[in-house]
Scaffold this motif. Sequence first.
Motif, mmCIF file in Angstrom:
data_model
loop_
_atom_site.group_PDB
_atom_site.id
_atom_site.type_symbol
_atom_site.label_atom_id
_atom_site.label_comp_id
_atom_site.label_asym_id
_atom_site.label_seq_id
_atom_site.Cartn_x
_atom_site.Cartn_y
_atom_site.Cartn_z
ATOM 1 N N THR A 94 0.827 -1.210 0.000
ATOM 2 C CA THR A 94 0.000 0.000 0.000
ATOM 3 C C THR A 94 0.861 1.259 0.000
ATOM 4 O OG1 THR A 94 -1.743 -1.155 1.204
ATOM 5 C CG2 THR A 94 -1.791 1.247 1.266
ATOM 6 N N TRP A 95 1.971 1.204 0.701
ATOM 7 C CA TRP A 95 2.838 2.387 0.821
ATOM 8 C C TRP A 95 3.456 2.754 -0.520
ATOM 9 C CZ3 TRP A 95 2.797 5.247 5.123
ATOM 10 C CH2 TRP A 95 2.235 4.651 6.270
ATOM 11 N N ILE A 96 3.733 1.755 -1.345
ATOM 12 C CA ILE A 96 4.270 2.023 -2.677
ATOM 13 C C ILE A 96 3.161 2.476 -3.619
ATOM 14 C CG2 ILE A 96 5.297 0.930 -4.709
ATOM 15 C CD1 ILE A 96 7.288 1.589 -2.525
ATOM 16 N N HIS A 97 2.054 1.743 -3.636
ATOM 17 C CA HIS A 97 0.990 2.056 -4.591
ATOM 18 C C HIS A 97 0.394 3.443 -4.346
ATOM 19 C CE1 HIS A 97 1.594 -1.919 -5.823
ATOM 20 N NE2 HIS A 97 0.728 -2.537 -5.068
ATOM 21 N N ARG A 98 0.239 3.802 -3.111
ATOM 22 C CA ARG A 98 -0.408 5.087 -2.812
ATOM 23 C C ARG A 98 0.561 6.262 -2.808
ATOM 24 N NH1 ARG A 98 -4.215 6.481 2.503
ATOM 25 N NH2 ARG A 98 -4.130 8.747 2.288
ATOM 26 N N PHE A 99 1.792 6.045 -2.324
ATOM 27 C CA PHE A 99 2.660 7.189 -2.051
ATOM 28 C C PHE A 99 3.891 7.303 -2.954
ATOM 29 C CE2 PHE A 99 0.651 6.129 2.110
ATOM 30 C CZ PHE A 99 -0.114 7.275 2.241
ATOM 31 N N TYR A 100 4.335 6.224 -3.559
ATOM 32 C CA TYR A 100 5.526 6.333 -4.397
ATOM 33 C C TYR A 100 5.152 6.981 -5.728
ATOM 34 C CZ TYR A 100 9.830 5.249 -6.858
ATOM 35 O OH TYR A 100 11.001 5.355 -7.572
ATOM 36 N N GLN A 101 6.047 7.821 -6.230
ATOM 37 C CA GLN A 101 5.772 8.581 -7.447
ATOM 38 C C GLN A 101 6.412 7.899 -8.660
ATOM 39 O OE1 GLN A 101 3.617 11.183 -7.102
ATOM 40 N NE2 GLN A 101 3.617 10.514 -4.972
ATOM 41 N N PHE A 102 5.616 7.099 -9.364
ATOM 42 C CA PHE A 102 6.073 6.489 -10.611
ATOM 43 C C PHE A 102 6.006 7.545 -11.719
ATOM 44 C CE2 PHE A 102 4.630 2.871 -8.096
ATOM 45 C CZ PHE A 102 5.651 1.946 -8.300
ATOM 46 N N ARG A 103 7.134 7.844 -12.321
ATOM 47 C CA ARG A 103 7.180 8.962 -13.262
ATOM 48 C C ARG A 103 7.587 8.567 -14.674
ATOM 49 N NH1 ARG A 103 11.095 12.305 -9.561
ATOM 50 N NH2 ARG A 103 11.523 10.152 -8.881
ATOM 51 N N ALA A 104 7.764 7.280 -14.937
ATOM 52 C CA ALA A 104 8.191 6.868 -16.274
ATOM 53 C C ALA A 104 7.709 5.460 -16.555
ATOM 54 C CB ALA A 104 9.711 6.936 -16.397
ATOM 55 N N TYR A 105 7.547 5.152 -17.845
ATOM 56 C CA TYR A 105 7.186 3.802 -18.250
ATOM 57 C C TYR A 105 8.355 2.854 -17.949
ATOM 58 C CZ TYR A 105 5.746 -0.174 -21.026
ATOM 59 O OH TYR A 105 5.397 -1.444 -21.426
ATOM 60 N N GLY A 106 8.029 1.601 -17.675
ATOM 61 C CA GLY A 106 9.057 0.601 -17.432
ATOM 62 C C GLY A 106 9.710 0.702 -16.077
ATOM 63 N N THR A 107 8.985 1.250 -15.088
ATOM 64 C CA THR A 107 9.561 1.429 -13.747
ATOM 65 C C THR A 107 8.834 0.628 -12.674
ATOM 66 O OG1 THR A 107 8.190 3.398 -13.411
ATOM 67 C CG2 THR A 107 10.422 3.737 -14.270
ATOM 68 N N GLN A 108 7.860 -0.181 -13.053
ATOM 69 C CA GLN A 108 7.076 -0.917 -12.055
ATOM 70 C C GLN A 108 6.974 -2.384 -12.441
ATOM 71 O OE1 GLN A 108 2.828 -0.232 -11.923
ATOM 72 N NE2 GLN A 108 2.782 -0.420 -9.703
ATOM 73 N N LEU A 109 7.293 -3.242 -11.491
ATOM 74 C CA LEU A 109 7.080 -4.679 -11.642
ATOM 75 C C LEU A 109 6.316 -5.160 -10.419
ATOM 76 C CD1 LEU A 109 10.572 -5.864 -12.970
ATOM 77 C CD2 LEU A 109 8.426 -5.820 -14.251
ATOM 78 N N ALA A 110 5.054 -5.514 -10.627
ATOM 79 C CA ALA A 110 4.212 -5.975 -9.530
ATOM 80 C C ALA A 110 3.108 -6.850 -10.118
ATOM 81 C CB ALA A 110 3.608 -4.794 -8.770
ATOM 82 N N PRO A 111 2.707 -7.902 -9.422
ATOM 83 C CA PRO A 111 1.730 -8.837 -9.977
ATOM 84 C C PRO A 111 0.293 -8.392 -9.723
ATOM 85 C CG PRO A 111 2.547 -9.690 -7.899
ATOM 86 C CD PRO A 111 3.240 -8.368 -8.124
ATOM 87 N N THR A 112 -0.463 -8.154 -10.781
ATOM 88 C CA THR A 112 -1.879 -7.833 -10.591
ATOM 89 C C THR A 112 -2.638 -9.047 -10.060
ATOM 90 O OG1 THR A 112 -2.636 -8.441 -12.811
ATOM 91 C CG2 THR A 112 -1.760 -6.215 -12.518
ATOM 92 N N SER A 113 -2.040 -10.225 -10.186
ATOM 93 C CA SER A 113 -2.654 -11.443 -9.655
ATOM 94 C C SER A 113 -2.547 -11.530 -8.130
ATOM 95 C CB SER A 113 -1.983 -12.679 -10.265
ATOM 96 O OG SER A 113 -0.627 -12.769 -9.842
ATOM 97 N N GLY A 114 -1.750 -10.651 -7.531
ATOM 98 C CA GLY A 114 -1.608 -10.652 -6.075
ATOM 99 C C GLY A 114 -0.732 -11.761 -5.539
ATOM 100 N N SER A 115 0.242 -12.207 -6.312
ATOM 101 C CA SER A 115 1.092 -13.318 -5.893
ATOM 102 C C SER A 115 2.190 -12.840 -4.949
ATOM 103 C CB SER A 115 1.716 -13.979 -7.125
ATOM 104 O OG SER A 115 2.496 -15.093 -6.752
ATOM 105 N N MET A 116 2.325 -13.520 -3.812
ATOM 106 C CA MET A 116 3.431 -13.224 -2.905
ATOM 107 C C MET A 116 4.733 -13.748 -3.508
ATOM 108 S SD MET A 116 1.802 -13.961 0.881
ATOM 109 C CE MET A 116 3.235 -13.294 1.731
ATOM 110 N N GLY A 117 5.843 -13.191 -3.037
ATOM 111 C CA GLY A 117 7.150 -13.676 -3.427
ATOM 112 C C GLY A 117 7.688 -13.127 -4.731
ATOM 113 N N TYR A 118 6.946 -12.257 -5.399
ATOM 114 C CA TYR A 118 7.322 -11.801 -6.733
ATOM 115 C C TYR A 118 8.437 -10.753 -6.727
ATOM 116 C CZ TYR A 118 6.627 -9.702 -11.411
ATOM 117 O OH TYR A 118 6.794 -9.217 -12.674
#
Length: 560
Positions: free
Chosen positions: A396-420
Amino acid sequence: MTVATTPRLAGHILVDQLRLHGTDHVFCVPGESYLAVLDGLVDADIQVTVCRQEGGAAMMAEAYGKLTGRPGICLVTRAPGATNAIPGIHIASQDSTPMILLVGQIQRSHRDREAFQEMDYSAVFGSQVKWAAEIDQAERIPEYLARAFHVAQSGRPGPVVLALPEDMLTETLAVADARPCQRTDSYPDPAQQQKFADLLAQAKRPLAILGGSGWDAESVQLFGDFARRHDIPVAVQFRRQMLCPTDHPNFIGDLGLGSSPQLLAAIRESDLILAVGGRLSEVPSQGYTLLGIPDPGQALVHVHPDINELNRVYQADAALACSPRSWVQTIQQMAATNTAERKQRCDSLHAQRQAWSDPSQISIPGPLQLGAVVSHLNATLPVDTIMTNGAGNFATWIHRFYQFRAYGTQLAPTSGSMGYGLPAAVAAKRIFPTRTVVCFTGDGSFMMHGQEFSTAVQYGLPIVVIIIDNHMYGTIRMHQERHYPGRVSATNLHNPDFAAYARAFGGHGERVENTAEFAPALQRAMASGLPSIVHCILDPEAITPTTSLSRLREDAQRSD
C-alpha cells in the motif's frame, strides 16, 4: 524458407529458434530432462540466469516480458520443476504477459506408465495458458517455436507451455529454421472508432482508466498527450502505475485496493468511461461494483486486444479490438474536444490525488514512519528506478505514495502473488544493469523466494531490497481481526536477522529500527556495490496507513 544442410542436435535446433526469434536471455533451473538444450546454450549468444527455484525463474521470465514486451523464456525440468513454476505462469496469465515455459519431459517410449516424473502438461497447464503442447517430432521444433512466439505476444499476450521429450531433444537431424516471428496486431473498426469520437465530443465528464499490457513508452507518451489535449482525467488500474506519470497534470490516481474515495466518486459520476488495455477485473472494479453489469449505467468505450474479452462482462457502447499500442496511433488526429469545465475537473481531481498521496501527512504507531521512508525514496531515487513488489499490506505504501514517473519502472503482480518482488528485481537488474532497482517487500513475501538473493550475488547484481518486517502475514492478520477479533491463528512469523542473511550470501546488510536510521542505511546499501538488504523493523500495530491492529479489533468487537 531457410534450408538446413548440416545436421544438428535437436536441443541445438531449439536454441537456434530461440535466438532467431529474438531471445537474448533465458531463466532456468537445470534438469537432466533437457541437457541437450543446456548444451546448445553453451555456444549461443543468449544470456542464461540460473535460479535457485523454478518459481523464482518463472517470475523472472514474467518480469522480463513485462519490461520488454517480448516473451520471457523459462526452462525447467519435469513434474516437480514444472509445478514449482506454476505461480509464474498464473501471474503471466492474469497480467497478460508474454512468456514461454519450456519443460523437460520423459522419453516418448515411457508414456502412460506413470514413469518417473511423468505429467500431462496440456492437462495441468491448459486452463492457465494460451497454448500448451508437446513436441513429439524433432523436425517440427521450428514450427512449434514459431507458433509459441506468435501466440505468446499476439492478441492478448500471455503464457505458452511446450513440453520437450528427453529422447526427442537428443536426435540429430537436418531441418530448416523458421523465419523470425513478427508480432501481429489488429486495428480498430472505423465504425467503432467514429462512435468513440462522437461519445468523446458529447461528454462533459469523461474519464480514462488505463490497464493491461501491450503498451510501450511511446504509446504511454502519446496517450498522455491525447488526454491533455482533450482534458480527460486519467486513472490507472491496480499495479499499472507506470502507464501514466504521477506528475502528469491529468493523473488522478490508481484504481486498486484502498483507492481514494474521491477517485471512486469521480468514476461513478463520469458520463463516459474510456477503459484502455485492461479488463476492469475484480480489484480495479472494486469487486465488480464500480460499474453496472452487464449495462455499465454510463457510456463505456473499451479498448482491448482480445475480442473475446470485449462485452464479456461489460456491454460497451464502442468496443475496439486492438492493443493500446496500435490504438493510440489512430487517435492522434482527432479534433480536440477540451472545454473549460473539463480542464477545471482535471485540475481538481489531480489536486485531490496529490493530497491523497502525500506521505508526510501520515503517522503510524512505532518509531519507524513509513511515510518518511517513501518520501525519502521519492526524493532520492532516479526517475527511471525500477520498483518491484509482491503482495501484502506493505505494498500500500508504494501504490499510494511512491511517485512512478516513467514507463518501465514498475514490476508488480496484478494477480496478487506473494514472493514476486525479489525475483522480479533480479530479472530487472539482469536486463538493465545500469538502472537502479529496488525491491520493496514484506517479511512474508520476501521469504517466499528469498533464496533468489543468492542469484543476485552470483551475478553481481547490486539490487536494494527493503524488507518491511512486522513478524506476520499482515494482510491475513488484518482480515482476521476484522472478522474474528482477538482470535489470532496461523499469521505470526518468526524471522531471521535479514541483514545477517544478506551478509551470509555475500551481500550487504543494514538494520533499521527508527526513521532517522533509514536514509543513511539506504545510502550505505547503495554505495556498497553489492546486492543489499535494508531490514526495517515495523511496529505490528501499524497495519495500514490509516489504522492499527488494535483499532481494527476494537471496531470489530463493537460491531458484534
